[in-house]
Design a protein around this motif. Structure first.
Motif, mmCIF file in Angstrom:
data_model
loop_
_atom_site.group_PDB
_atom_site.id
_atom_site.type_symbol
_atom_site.label_atom_id
_atom_site.label_comp_id
_atom_site.label_asym_id
_atom_site.label_seq_id
_atom_site.Cartn_x
_atom_site.Cartn_y
_atom_site.Cartn_z
ATOM 1 N N HIS A 157 1.350 -0.890 0.046
ATOM 2 C CA HIS A 157 0.093 0.025 0.032
ATOM 3 C C HIS A 157 1.480 1.158 -0.195
ATOM 4 C CE1 HIS A 157 -3.644 -2.590 0.392
ATOM 5 N NE2 HIS A 157 -2.501 -3.082 1.557
ATOM 6 N N GLY A 158 2.138 0.498 1.084
ATOM 7 C CA GLY A 158 2.696 2.598 0.883
ATOM 8 C C GLY A 158 3.613 1.943 -0.700
ATOM 9 N N ARG A 159 3.524 1.201 -1.808
ATOM 10 C CA ARG A 159 4.318 1.773 -2.672
ATOM 11 C C ARG A 159 3.495 2.183 -3.866
ATOM 12 N NH1 ARG A 159 6.802 -3.540 -0.584
ATOM 13 N NH2 ARG A 159 5.368 -4.730 -1.638
ATOM 14 N N ARG A 160 1.875 1.727 -4.069
ATOM 15 C CA ARG A 160 0.892 2.206 -4.538
ATOM 16 C C ARG A 160 1.204 3.442 -5.592
ATOM 17 N NH1 ARG A 160 -4.548 0.442 -2.089
ATOM 18 N NH2 ARG A 160 -3.660 -1.333 -3.272
ATOM 19 N N SER A 161 1.316 4.581 -4.791
ATOM 20 C CA SER A 161 1.777 5.978 -5.483
ATOM 21 C C SER A 161 3.464 5.121 -6.165
ATOM 22 C CB SER A 161 2.287 6.801 -4.627
ATOM 23 O OG SER A 161 3.901 5.986 -3.665
ATOM 24 N N GLU A 162 3.976 4.993 -6.263
ATOM 25 C CA GLU A 162 4.793 4.823 -7.320
ATOM 26 C C GLU A 162 4.770 3.961 -8.558
ATOM 27 O OE1 GLU A 162 8.436 2.694 -5.399
ATOM 28 O OE2 GLU A 162 7.699 3.098 -3.687
ATOM 29 N N ILE A 163 3.795 3.782 -8.389
ATOM 30 C CA ILE A 163 3.057 3.145 -9.944
ATOM 31 C C ILE A 163 3.646 3.412 -11.556
ATOM 32 C CG2 ILE A 163 1.131 2.226 -10.603
ATOM 33 C CD1 ILE A 163 -0.020 0.336 -8.393
ATOM 34 N N ALA A 164 3.195 4.958 -11.025
ATOM 35 C CA ALA A 164 3.239 5.769 -12.110
ATOM 36 C C ALA A 164 5.075 6.001 -12.853
ATOM 37 C CB ALA A 164 2.732 6.827 -12.524
ATOM 38 N N HIS A 165 5.357 5.498 -11.623
ATOM 39 C CA HIS A 165 7.144 5.735 -12.364
ATOM 40 C C HIS A 165 7.202 4.127 -12.453
ATOM 41 C CE1 HIS A 165 6.476 9.924 -11.106
ATOM 42 N NE2 HIS A 165 6.379 9.207 -9.186
ATOM 43 N N HIS A 166 7.088 3.369 -12.466
ATOM 44 C CA HIS A 166 7.683 1.732 -12.879
ATOM 45 C C HIS A 166 7.093 1.969 -14.730
ATOM 46 C CE1 HIS A 166 8.970 2.047 -8.481
ATOM 47 N NE2 HIS A 166 9.924 1.707 -9.296
#
Length: 264
Positions: free
Chosen positions: A120-129
């Motif tokens: 859940h804490g990594r969800r904000s990183e989706i757009a950067h992968h």
């Protein structure tokens, strides 16, 4: 006498010449060399993507389905077509394999492990992968949030996980949004032909009609018109090669005997 739009007419003409699909070379940035059958597989994947079709890559186990898909994603990245990340759904046992293969063959693509308690804490990183990896179990829990994201590709590995259309996994996969959809499985039919309906309802919704209609097809009758119709409908959207068919392209088999001393 039937009039169709230009896109439909173009798709129809291309489908009529389906046997003419040409092999494609790996794009710049792909680390490794594709075998000839894998280059044809990449050409077939390009064909599907060109017209927005979903397809099932059903090569035998060990023939590099993962590598062919990574080559496709690298090509999209290299030509600037990858505007959104791609989601890969896998059994948990294959998660690390995908991470390793992505790092090996497509080091330019950024892969994100979206599993575990910390996801859940990594969800904000989706757009950067570029590649988002999750499992069927995680997808069942996160389907609502993931369905709000527009992915470039949604790829199901070991797609027989959704062979039951009434299962939670199958329903979760169908609500995902993507420009393109792919299914990977060495066993597209495990028990009966009806399992294909669930996979294709994910790939190309509505293409095979209602499930109850599909289940009436008498595939046991080899001379039946229904069987021939079904084969014609599915043929462009399934690519399957067996090990025997591509044996000459495979490396020599290596055997190693390891003796293990057992303790008490």
């Amino acid at each position: 006498e039937v009039r169709v739009d230009a896109t439909f007419a173009r798709v129809r003409e291309r489908l009529r010449s389906f046997d003419g699909i040409e092999a494609a070379s790996a794009a710049a940035g792909f680390e490794g060399e594709l075998r000839e059958y894998q280059r044809f597989g990449l050409g077939w994947l390009n064909f599907l993507m060109e017209f927005g079709f979903g397809g099932c890559l059903a090569d035998d186990m060990g023939l590099g389905k993962t590598v062919q898909v990574l080559a496709l994603l690298q090509a999209r990245h290299a030509n600037g077509a990858a505007k959104a990340p791609s989601l890969v759904v896998v059994p948990r046992s294959l998660l690390h394999n995908w991470m390793d293969e992505a790092a090996r063959f497509t080091p330019q693509l950024r892969a994100l492990d979206l599993t575990g308690l910390g996801r859940h804490g990594r969800r904000s990183e989706i757009a950067h992968h570029d590649i988002i990896l999750t499992t069927y179990g995680t997808l069942r829990r996160d389907a609502e949030s993931l369905s709000k994201i527009e992915f470039g590709h949604v790829i199901l590995d070991e797609a027989t996980a959704i062979k039951n259309p009434a299962s939670v996994s199958a329903k979760a996969c169908r609500v995902l949004r993507a420009q393109h959809r792919l299914a990977l499985t060495g066993t597209p039919v495990e028990n009966h032909i009806g399992e294909l309906w669930s996979i294709f309802e994910f790939l190309n919704p509505g293409m095979l009609g209602a499930a109850r209609v599909f289940q009436t097809v008498d595939v046991s009758n080899t001379d039946g018109a229904e069987r021939e119709t079904l084969l014609r409908a599915l043929r462009p959207f399934i690519l399957r090669r067996t090990k025997d068919q591509v044996l000459q392209e495979l490396p020599a088999k290596t055997e190693q005997t390891i003796h293990c001393e057992m303790d008490a």
